[in-house]
Design an enzyme around this catalytic site. Sequence first.
Site, PDB file in Angstrom:
ATOM      1  N   GLY A  14    -155.931 -18.342  44.147  1.00 22.58           N
ATOM      2  CA  GLY A  14    -156.686 -19.365  43.425  1.00 22.58           C
ATOM      3  C   GLY A  14    -157.561 -20.258  44.280  1.00 22.58           C
ATOM      4  O   GLY A  14    -157.729 -21.436  43.979  1.00 22.58           O
ATOM      5  N   ASN A  16    -160.832 -20.034  44.558  1.00 22.91           N
ATOM      6  CA  ASN A  16    -162.006 -20.408  43.744  1.00 22.91           C
ATOM      7  C   ASN A  16    -161.621 -21.455  42.706  1.00 22.91           C
ATOM      8  O   ASN A  16    -162.387 -22.383  42.443  1.00 22.91           O
ATOM      9  CB  ASN A  16    -162.613 -19.175  43.079  1.00 22.91           C
ATOM     10  CG  ASN A  16    -163.522 -18.429  44.017  1.00 22.91           C
ATOM     11  OD1 ASN A  16    -164.606 -18.910  44.368  1.00 22.91           O
ATOM     12  ND2 ASN A  16    -163.088 -17.249  44.461  1.00 22.91           N
ATOM     13  N   ARG A  68    -151.962  -4.538  24.936  1.00 24.20           N
ATOM     14  CA  ARG A  68    -153.014  -5.421  25.445  1.00 24.20           C
ATOM     15  C   ARG A  68    -153.458  -6.430  24.397  1.00 24.20           C
ATOM     16  O   ARG A  68    -153.840  -7.553  24.713  1.00 24.20           O
ATOM     17  CB  ARG A  68    -154.226  -4.583  25.856  1.00 24.20           C
ATOM     18  CG  ARG A  68    -153.965  -3.872  27.163  1.00 24.20           C
ATOM     19  CD  ARG A  68    -155.149  -4.004  28.060  1.00 24.20           C
ATOM     20  NE  ARG A  68    -155.961  -2.811  27.997  1.00 24.20           N
ATOM     21  CZ  ARG A  68    -157.167  -2.731  28.532  1.00 24.20           C
ATOM     22  NH1 ARG A  68    -157.712  -3.770  29.108  1.00 24.20           N
ATOM     23  NH2 ARG A  68    -157.839  -1.614  28.472  1.00 24.20           N
ATOM     24  N   MET A  93    -156.982 -10.519  37.595  1.00 21.37           N
ATOM     25  CA  MET A  93    -156.983  -9.076  37.843  1.00 21.37           C
ATOM     26  C   MET A  93    -156.574  -8.238  36.616  1.00 21.37           C
ATOM     27  O   MET A  93    -155.903  -7.226  36.765  1.00 21.37           O
ATOM     28  CB  MET A  93    -156.074  -8.756  39.027  1.00 21.37           C
ATOM     29  CG  MET A  93    -156.485  -9.445  40.324  1.00 21.37           C
ATOM     30  SD  MET A  93    -158.183  -9.079  40.808  1.00 21.37           S
ATOM     31  CE  MET A  93    -157.953  -7.422  41.456  1.00 21.37           C
ATOM     32  N   ARG A  94    -156.972  -8.667  35.440  1.00 22.72           N
ATOM     33  CA  ARG A  94    -156.741  -7.847  34.254  1.00 22.72           C
ATOM     34  C   ARG A  94    -158.088  -7.550  33.609  1.00 22.72           C
ATOM     35  O   ARG A  94    -158.954  -8.427  33.539  1.00 22.72           O
ATOM     36  CB  ARG A  94    -155.883  -8.568  33.198  1.00 22.72           C
ATOM     37  CG  ARG A  94    -154.543  -9.044  33.663  1.00 22.72           C
ATOM     38  CD  ARG A  94    -153.679  -7.979  34.246  1.00 22.72           C
ATOM     39  NE  ARG A  94    -153.235  -6.955  33.310  1.00 22.72           N
ATOM     40  CZ  ARG A  94    -152.575  -5.852  33.692  1.00 22.72           C
ATOM     41  NH1 ARG A  94    -152.322  -5.629  34.974  1.00 22.72           N
ATOM     42  NH2 ARG A  94    -152.178  -4.979  32.801  1.00 22.72           N
ATOM     43  N   LEU A  96    -160.342  -7.174  30.505  1.00 24.35           N
ATOM     44  CA  LEU A  96    -160.269  -7.761  29.163  1.00 24.35           C
ATOM     45  C   LEU A  96    -160.937  -6.830  28.162  1.00 24.35           C
ATOM     46  O   LEU A  96    -161.931  -6.170  28.474  1.00 24.35           O
ATOM     47  CB  LEU A  96    -160.957  -9.120  29.158  1.00 24.35           C
ATOM     48  CG  LEU A  96    -160.302 -10.167  30.073  1.00 24.35           C
ATOM     49  CD1 LEU A  96    -161.129 -11.440  30.106  1.00 24.35           C
ATOM     50  CD2 LEU A  96    -158.865 -10.460  29.636  1.00 24.35           C
ATOM     51  N   HIS A 112    -167.685 -12.486  41.261  1.00 24.32           N
ATOM     52  CA  HIS A 112    -167.483 -11.151  41.832  1.00 24.32           C
ATOM     53  C   HIS A 112    -167.947 -11.167  43.286  1.00 24.32           C
ATOM     54  O   HIS A 112    -169.043 -11.665  43.583  1.00 24.32           O
ATOM     55  CB  HIS A 112    -168.296 -10.132  41.023  1.00 24.32           C
ATOM     56  CG  HIS A 112    -168.129  -8.736  41.547  1.00 24.32           C
ATOM     57  ND1 HIS A 112    -166.984  -8.010  41.338  1.00 24.32           N
ATOM     58  CD2 HIS A 112    -168.958  -7.959  42.290  1.00 24.32           C
ATOM     59  CE1 HIS A 112    -167.110  -6.833  41.932  1.00 24.32           C
ATOM     60  NE2 HIS A 112    -168.296  -6.770  42.512  1.00 24.32           N
ATOM     61  N   ASP A 148    -168.169  -6.172  35.229  1.00 27.97           N
ATOM     62  CA  ASP A 148    -169.087  -6.692  36.247  1.00 27.97           C
ATOM     63  C   ASP A 148    -170.566  -6.446  35.912  1.00 27.97           C
ATOM     64  O   ASP A 148    -171.387  -6.241  36.825  1.00 27.97           O
ATOM     65  CB  ASP A 148    -168.771  -6.073  37.631  1.00 27.97           C
ATOM     66  CG  ASP A 148    -167.360  -6.388  38.104  1.00 27.97           C
ATOM     67  OD1 ASP A 148    -166.840  -7.452  37.731  1.00 27.97           O
ATOM     68  OD2 ASP A 148    -166.790  -5.575  38.849  1.00 27.97           O
ATOM     69  N   GLU A 177    -168.570 -18.253  47.940  1.00 32.19           N
ATOM     70  CA  GLU A 177    -168.011 -18.296  46.580  1.00 32.19           C
ATOM     71  C   GLU A 177    -167.623 -19.715  46.192  1.00 32.19           C
ATOM     72  O   GLU A 177    -167.839 -20.153  45.062  1.00 32.19           O
ATOM     73  CB  GLU A 177    -166.782 -17.385  46.478  1.00 32.19           C
ATOM     74  CG  GLU A 177    -167.104 -15.913  46.603  1.00 32.19           C
ATOM     75  CD  GLU A 177    -165.888 -15.027  46.325  1.00 32.19           C
ATOM     76  OE1 GLU A 177    -165.111 -15.351  45.405  1.00 32.19           O
ATOM     77  OE2 GLU A 177    -165.721 -14.023  47.033  1.00 32.19           O
TER      78      GLU A 177
HETATM   79  C1  GRF Z   1    -162.482 -13.641  45.023  1.00 32.37           C
HETATM   80  O1  GRF Z   1    -163.033 -12.947  46.093  1.00 32.37           O
HETATM   81  C2  GRF Z   1    -163.251 -13.373  43.767  1.00 32.37           C
HETATM   82  O2  GRF Z   1    -164.609 -13.141  43.984  1.00 32.37           O
HETATM   83  C3  GRF Z   1    -162.609 -12.122  43.251  1.00 32.37           C
HETATM   84  O3  GRF Z   1    -161.239 -12.268  43.543  1.00 32.37           O
HETATM   85  C4  GRF Z   1    -161.085 -13.133  44.654  1.00 32.37           C
HETATM   86  C5  GRF Z   1    -160.180 -14.235  44.215  1.00 32.37           C
HETATM   87  O4  GRF Z   1    -159.835 -15.101  45.258  1.00 32.37           O
HETATM   88  N1  GRF Z   1    -162.905 -11.946  41.856  1.00 32.37           N
HETATM   89  P1  GRF Z   1    -159.170 -16.492  44.945  1.00 32.37           P
HETATM   90  O5  GRF Z   1    -157.889 -16.220  44.147  1.00 32.37           O
HETATM   91  O6  GRF Z   1    -160.134 -17.319  44.168  1.00 32.37           O
HETATM   92  O7  GRF Z   1    -158.849 -17.097  46.276  1.00 32.37           O
END
Ligand code: GRF
Length: 219
Positions: A14, A16, A68, A93-94, A96, A112, A148, A177
């Site tokens: 987490g 981001n 799902r 990581m799912r 949708l 992404h 994506d 990011e």
């Molecule tokens: C990031 O690189 C994001 O672009 C990708 O998954 C990663 C997540 O990292 N979708 P974090 O959990 O935000 O540290």
Amino acid sequence: MAKKRVGVLISGRGSNMAALIEAAKDKNYPAEIALVLSNRPDAGGLKTAQAEGIATGVVDHGKFGKDREAFELALQAELEKHKIEIVCLAGFMRLLTPWLVSRWPERMLNIHPALLPAFKGLDTHARALEAGVKTHGATVHFVTPELDAGPIVAQGAVAVQNGDTTDTLAARVIKIEHKLYPLALKLVAEGRVRVADGRCLIDGVPVPDAAQLVPTHLN
Ligand code: GRF
């Protein structure tokens, strides 16, 4: 104007999410992080969010087996319960289904780690190195049913260095990011992003004339 209520969906550390939380502390930021939801009970980001006093929830996909629809109904119910207006996927990581995505037209963002449409999917840094690109980076886009592939809100670029490994490149991209996601969310929350013909048009932001050259010049 009232701040938009944002729900952040995570699966892991987490970072981001943490960048969005940090940005939203500014009293002039147009969004507040009202909920962090994880599909994994052990996601490190949950603790970070709790330490910031943010409401958290877990919708454990494992408990739903192959169902799902039930998983997404549970996610949607949490988002509605917290009156969420914009959803940010941040390392969620799912995949949708169109059902959930269509509940959030132009109100669900994803980050992404590549300059889309290059390197969709996983292992983006390894694939960028393999391809020998000189510029790599990250993209924030609206989520559409195709992975994506939604309209691009903002991108940030980094130069690829001689000798980069996936780790060194990932470290440079993640820094971008953390600047890019708060910027993109701000623009969306302010209602400055319009989608026309599958492309985002952004009102009232300066876009630099100068492009980045990699390498920059001869010595
Ligand atoms: C990031 O690189 C994001 O672009 C990708 O998954 C990663 C997540 O990292 N979708 P974090 O959990 O935000 O540290």
